[in-house]
Structures are given as structure tokens and as C-alpha cells.
Design a protein around this motif. Sequence first.
Motif, mmCIF file in Angstrom:
data_model
loop_
_atom_site.group_PDB
_atom_site.id
_atom_site.type_symbol
_atom_site.label_atom_id
_atom_site.label_comp_id
_atom_site.label_asym_id
_atom_site.label_seq_id
_atom_site.Cartn_x
_atom_site.Cartn_y
_atom_site.Cartn_z
ATOM 1 N N THR A 62 2.314 -13.226 3.013
ATOM 2 C CA THR A 62 1.152 -14.157 3.582
ATOM 3 C C THR A 62 0.926 -14.148 5.182
ATOM 4 O O THR A 62 0.063 -14.963 5.321
ATOM 5 N N ASP A 63 2.006 -13.575 5.716
ATOM 6 C CA ASP A 63 1.907 -13.496 7.262
ATOM 7 C C ASP A 63 1.044 -12.348 7.788
ATOM 8 O O ASP A 63 0.587 -12.338 8.565
ATOM 9 N N LEU A 64 0.709 -11.407 6.720
ATOM 10 C CA LEU A 64 0.219 -10.297 7.349
ATOM 11 C C LEU A 64 -1.303 -10.273 7.612
ATOM 12 O O LEU A 64 -1.691 -9.573 8.560
ATOM 13 N N ASP A 65 -1.915 -11.295 7.201
ATOM 14 C CA ASP A 65 -3.429 -11.430 7.755
ATOM 15 C C ASP A 65 -3.527 -12.105 8.863
ATOM 16 O O ASP A 65 -4.657 -11.993 9.613
ATOM 17 N N ARG A 68 10.282 0.013 3.537
ATOM 18 C CA ARG A 68 9.140 -0.894 2.860
ATOM 19 C C ARG A 68 7.735 -0.462 3.769
ATOM 20 O O ARG A 68 7.783 0.037 4.672
ATOM 21 N N LEU A 69 6.694 -0.481 3.104
ATOM 22 C CA LEU A 69 5.485 -0.222 3.344
ATOM 23 C C LEU A 69 4.812 -1.760 3.435
ATOM 24 O O LEU A 69 4.849 -2.493 2.532
ATOM 25 N N LEU A 70 4.267 -2.083 4.746
ATOM 26 C CA LEU A 70 3.501 -3.373 5.015
ATOM 27 C C LEU A 70 2.115 -3.026 5.131
ATOM 28 O O LEU A 70 1.754 -1.835 6.219
ATOM 29 N N THR A 71 1.185 -3.426 4.580
ATOM 30 C CA THR A 71 -0.319 -3.436 5.115
ATOM 31 C C THR A 71 -1.177 -4.874 4.660
ATOM 32 O O THR A 71 -0.527 -5.392 3.998
ATOM 33 N N ASN A 72 -2.157 -4.857 5.655
ATOM 34 C CA ASN A 72 -2.978 -5.794 5.245
ATOM 35 C C ASN A 72 -4.527 -5.411 4.935
ATOM 36 O O ASN A 72 -5.410 -6.095 4.890
ATOM 37 N N ARG A 73 -4.488 -4.023 4.421
ATOM 38 C CA ARG A 73 -5.692 -3.401 4.067
ATOM 39 C C ARG A 73 -5.381 -2.461 2.890
ATOM 40 O O ARG A 73 -4.603 -1.782 3.075
#
Length: 233
Positions: free
Chosen positions: A102-105, A121-126
Motif C-alpha cells: 500500500t506504500d508503493l503508489d 523480494r521484487l517490489l513494483t508499482n506497475r
Amino acid sequence: MCVVALAHRVHPDWPLILIGNRDEFHARAAAPLHPWDDGSGIVAGRDLQAGGTWLGVHAPSGRAVVVTNVRGAMPDPAKESRGALVTDMLRGDGRFADPAATDLDGFNAFNLLAVDGERVRLLTNRPLPQIATLGAGVHALANEPVDTPCPRAERLRAALAAVVEARADPEGLLDTLTATSDPALFLRGDVYGTRASTLVVAAADGTAKMIERRYEKGGRPIGTTALEFRIDA
């Protein structure tokens, strides 16, 4: 555009190999690879405009984090710095030390790989904000959304996988990163292009090495920094 690849717990000598090109505007000031003098334990280059970094290692713990932007998304200056996300995750401290999906946007479009001991970990917002755990293996990212095939990322992933399979010295990958044939890993632009190629390797005994090759407009080399240090964890 940037392109990065990670081999995690698959090379017999180097359980961590992280390699990538940073592509950026040449006018954006940056400090070369160095141990930061702020007590953070971070070893990285530094973006002198926003104060964060794009790729680094936290020497005391061995955490490694790298971020790319995502093509086609207009940056919003009101959003948080992606470099600050990398820095907080490296330190393990701060607002973004352990972000939730929920922080990533709150950030401009990005893809990120974070290594913390056994965990990747893979983090993305797209296309959507997500945090995924990856297993041991060879992984790659560039500037496409994670659900979109990317020839640049696949080219670098395959090169790293070949090094792993051959049990070869990963330093040769720095030369691979200068490839300009399609799909190009290296960009020679005068305004925007490859600014740095970086290799991170860490052995099971805690020995670690980082090498950064830097380039100016037109892809001309302007310096190399090689650092060795120990991971305490």
C-alpha cells in the motif's frame, strides 16, 4: 532506462552477484561509488540531486537493493524519491525500511530488487503495486512493467546465467554491459545515456567486492572504483 540482473544462491563461489547499468541524464550530478560517511553502513554511489542511490549494499548486514524506473510514466515531483526508498531499505531504518504494498503508489513508477539474507523480494508499482518473494535463481529487470517481456533484461539475464553455469568469474559481465548491439545494454547518448556499470559480488565467507565503471556523455569512460569489504552478518 536501466537494466539489472541478480544471481542469488546459484553460483558456487558467489552466492550474490548483482550487475547493472544506470542510465540517466548526464546533467544530473552524482557521487562515485564510496562508503557513505553518515554512519549508515551503505556502500553506493549517490544521487546528489535527491540524496539517495539507485544501487547499493549495506555492509554490516549484506543487504543489497537496486531500483529502475518504468518507461512511459510521467514523473510527479510531489511523490517520494525512489532513491530514498532504496536508502531506507538498505539501512533497515526509516519510513520505507520495510514497505507494504500500500506504500508503493507514493513513488513514481519503479521496479526494485531487494536481497536480505536468504530472502529476495521484487517490489513494483506497475502495472499494480505488489511485493513478491523470489526463489534462488537468476532474475532480471529493466524499465518495462514486470508483466511485459523485455529483451534488454533477458539479454543480461542470459549472460549472467551463462556465467553461473560455467562457474566463471563474474567480472567479465562488466564488459557485457557495454554491448550496443540490439537489444542494447549500453546507451551512448550525449544528453541521456549509461552513466555507470556496477558489479556486486559476495562470497559465503563474507568477502564482498563492488566495482563501478563511470561514463560521461557519448559513453566515454571517466573512471573506475573498486572496493572490497566484509559483510558482518
